[in-house]
Design a protein around this motif. Structure first.
Motif, PDB file in Angstrom:
ATOM      1  N   SER A 267      45.473  27.632  38.571  1.00 24.97           N
ATOM      2  CA  SER A 267      44.399  26.996  39.453  1.00 24.97           C
ATOM      3  C   SER A 267      42.896  27.576  39.122  1.00 24.97           C
ATOM      4  O   SER A 267      42.892  28.377  38.321  1.00 24.97           O
ATOM      5  N   ALA A 268      41.933  26.749  39.660  1.00 19.76           N
ATOM      6  CA  ALA A 268      40.648  27.281  39.427  1.00 19.76           C
ATOM      7  C   ALA A 268      39.981  27.026  40.582  1.00 19.76           C
ATOM      8  O   ALA A 268      40.186  26.133  41.504  1.00 19.76           O
ATOM      9  N   PRO A 269      38.604  27.634  40.797  1.00 20.31           N
ATOM     10  CA  PRO A 269      37.819  27.327  41.961  1.00 20.31           C
ATOM     11  C   PRO A 269      36.986  26.122  41.933  1.00 20.31           C
ATOM     12  O   PRO A 269      36.639  25.653  40.842  1.00 20.31           O
ATOM     13  N   VAL A 378      36.664  36.727  41.608  1.00 21.55           N
ATOM     14  CA  VAL A 378      36.705  38.097  41.990  1.00 21.55           C
ATOM     15  C   VAL A 378      35.612  38.309  43.039  1.00 21.55           C
ATOM     16  O   VAL A 378      35.786  39.190  43.883  1.00 21.55           O
ATOM     17  N   ARG A 379      34.404  37.638  42.873  1.00 25.80           N
ATOM     18  CA  ARG A 379      33.324  37.817  43.876  1.00 25.80           C
ATOM     19  C   ARG A 379      33.907  37.477  45.236  1.00 25.80           C
ATOM     20  O   ARG A 379      33.452  38.040  46.416  1.00 25.80           O
ATOM     21  N   LYS A 380      34.863  36.310  45.225  1.00 29.73           N
ATOM     22  CA  LYS A 380      35.048  35.734  46.575  1.00 29.73           C
ATOM     23  C   LYS A 380      36.093  36.403  47.214  1.00 29.73           C
ATOM     24  O   LYS A 380      36.150  36.434  48.465  1.00 29.73           O
ATOM     25  N   ILE A 381      37.292  36.876  46.499  1.00 28.99           N
ATOM     26  CA  ILE A 381      38.410  37.320  47.246  1.00 28.99           C
ATOM     27  C   ILE A 381      38.783  38.687  46.649  1.00 28.99           C
ATOM     28  O   ILE A 381      39.697  39.294  47.010  1.00 28.99           O
ATOM     29  N   GLY A 382      38.044  39.324  45.604  1.00 31.80           N
ATOM     30  CA  GLY A 382      38.427  40.670  45.207  1.00 31.80           C
ATOM     31  C   GLY A 382      39.375  40.876  43.875  1.00 31.80           C
ATOM     32  O   GLY A 382      40.053  39.835  43.776  1.00 31.80           O
ATOM     33  N   ILE A 383      39.069  41.766  43.196  1.00 32.13           N
ATOM     34  CA  ILE A 383      39.820  42.128  41.836  1.00 32.13           C
ATOM     35  C   ILE A 383      41.312  42.065  42.126  1.00 32.13           C
ATOM     36  O   ILE A 383      42.226  41.914  41.170  1.00 32.13           O
ATOM     37  N   ASP A 384      41.496  42.373  43.251  1.00 36.84           N
ATOM     38  CA  ASP A 384      43.115  42.642  43.531  1.00 36.84           C
ATOM     39  C   ASP A 384      43.853  41.306  43.628  1.00 36.84           C
ATOM     40  O   ASP A 384      45.208  41.005  43.801  1.00 36.84           O
ATOM     41  N   HIS A 385      43.212  40.412  43.891  1.00 34.62           N
ATOM     42  CA  HIS A 385      43.965  39.005  44.313  1.00 34.62           C
ATOM     43  C   HIS A 385      43.472  37.841  43.197  1.00 34.62           C
ATOM     44  O   HIS A 385      43.470  36.756  43.486  1.00 34.62           O
TER      45      HIS A 385
END
Length: 456
Positions: A267-269, A378-385
């Motif tokens: 998926s993509a944003p 990454v900005r919206k949900i973080g590098i871990d997700h």
């Protein structure tokens, strides 16, 4: 008159030296510049060296129905986007190879045809063909490839230098109303299941309802009863739930019902291209809240809006078929106007064929576009997700990442954006493996234990 030895050495030595220089130059060019989209040699060197030790995973590659046949052999560098030669060249550790089934509306005489009950059997046949392709590849090339049934399997195979196949399934359509088929496929090695593709099915609404199938948006209001039961069953079996391609309501219901982390496998944003197929910020937050991962897909038309030139061509096509100008980009990417439900099959076929022909001429997105989408997530949900996927063999691929052999170019783009080695390791598989670990540990022992030994 004899030629002095010194002159002989000169005559033979200079061409030899030139040949060595030229040969060395060609070797260096091949090593650093072939398929390089323009990154500095230093960056490409770092990306290459990183992939020599990095565990890397592509979470969505479709297995073509003719894979393994003449001209599409698994062990030859063919024209397709995936084979074992390219995977080895790119140092791709493994991938989710997708067992996919869909109504074959283009088959037979006077196609296309609206699906009938018999289409389910054909879709199940597609699943079987793809499963046999995967197991056949493992049988024929045991020193190069194997199936990973657990995250530890995947890590072990990476250490052994073998390509690790993670079996996923996309589209509940072929399963009809038989929930027990989830148990069967889990026993055969399936470790991720996606409910939806183009068109609603009896389990869930799609983000792309297809009027030709007599679909309407949110026809089920998200999940049906069997779809809700499937969430619980998949949790019990230790199978990852893939929410890519689901309608918003269906995704929200899965997030409410599931006790394990979710994955959007390709998926993509929606911020990149405003279409329902892409994920809204709210949907990405729901996946994060579950502990899951959004695998950003290298699919051009989800990463960058269509050019005005292409939109003009599509509007001219729509005018010829008595359709109004494009109301949004979603209608540009598929034959989705409600009126199409009333069209005869021949008219739909003509329109769909010309629409997709126009879309194929659209210039591909770039690695920069893919990098922008990764940055946004990454900005919206973080590098871990956040993770990475290609959707190869189903339209995926951007300039510079045309096949599985090119993954170092994606890494080069990430390096230029300042991502650390640790961050890149998370994006290229670390986050997905964490989710896989969590999903399997949360399985119901009484149910999952019966699925430990995969059956042929």
């Amino acid at each position: 008159m004899t030629t002095p030895r010194s002159r002989k050495a000169l005559f033979t030595g200079v061409p030899l030296a030139l040949a060595l220089v030229v040969g060395g130059g060609l070797a260096a060019w091949d090593h650093w510049w072939r398929d390089n989209p323009g990154y500095p040699v230093k960056v490409m060197k770092e990306a290459r060296e990183l992939h020599e030790r990095l565990l890397s995973f592509d979470s969505h590659i479709t297995v073509p129905l003719d894979f393994g046949t003449a001209g599409n052999e698994a062990d030859k560098d063919g024209k397709g986007q995936f084979d074992l030669v390219k995977a080895n060249r790119g140092h791709l550790s493994g991938a989710a190879l997708t067992i996919f089934g869909w109504p074959e509306l283009w088959n037979g005489r006077n196609a296309p045809h609206r699906p009938t009950a018999g289409f389910v059997e054909e879709a199940r046949n597609q699943q079987e063909v793809r499963y046999k392709i995967i197991t056949g590849m493992v049988r024929d090339f045991p020193n190069q490839v194997a199936i990973a049934y657990t995250p530890d399997d995947f890590r072990r195979l990476h250490g052994e230098g073998k390509f690790a196949i993670f079996i996923s399934m996309l589209n509940a359509y072929p399963l009809g109303h038989d929930l027990s088929l989830l148990d069967l496929w889990t026993a055969r090695g399936m470790r991720m299941f996606g409910f939806s593709y183009i068109g609603n099915n009896d389990w869930a609404d799609s983000s792309r309802p297809l009027p030709f199938f007599n679909d309407s948006p949110d026809a089920l209001g998200g999940l049906s009863d069997i779809g809700k039961q499937a969430v619980t069953r998949l949790n019990d079996l230790g199978v990852i739930i893939d929410v890519s391609q689901m309608s918003t309501q269906a995704l929200e219901q899965v997030a409410q019902l599931s006790r394990t982390p979710l994955v959007a496998s390709h998926s993509a944003p929606r911020a990149m291209v405003d279409i329902p197929r892409n994920l809204s910020d709210k949907e990405m937050q729901l996946i994060k809240a579950s502990g899951g991962v959004v695998q950003i897909v290298g699919f051009s038309q989800y990463l960058r809006p269509l050019t005005q030139k292409t939109q003009d061509k599509l509007n001219a096509l729509r005018e010829r078929f008595d359709l109004p100008p494009l109301p949004n980009l979603a209608m540009a990417l598929m034959p989705g106007d409600p009126i199409i439900a009333a069209w005869p099959e021949q008219k739909f076929g003509e329109y769909a064929g010309q629409l997709y022909g126009i879309l194929e001429e659209e210039p591909k997105a770039s690695l920069k576009d893919l990098g922008d989408a990764i940055d946004y997530a990454v900005r919206k949900i973080g590098i871990d997700h956040v993770g990475i996927s290609s959707d190869f063999n189903e339209g995926g691929g951007v300039k510079g990442w045309e096949n599985v052999g090119d993954i170092r170019n994606v890494t080069a783009e990430l390096l230029t954006r300042g991502y650390s080695e640790g961050d890149i390791a998370k994006l290229w598989g670390g986050n997905f493996l964490r989710v896989w670990d969590q999903v399997q540990k949360a399985a119901n022992p009484a149910i999952a234990s019966a699925q430990k030994a995969p059956q042929p």
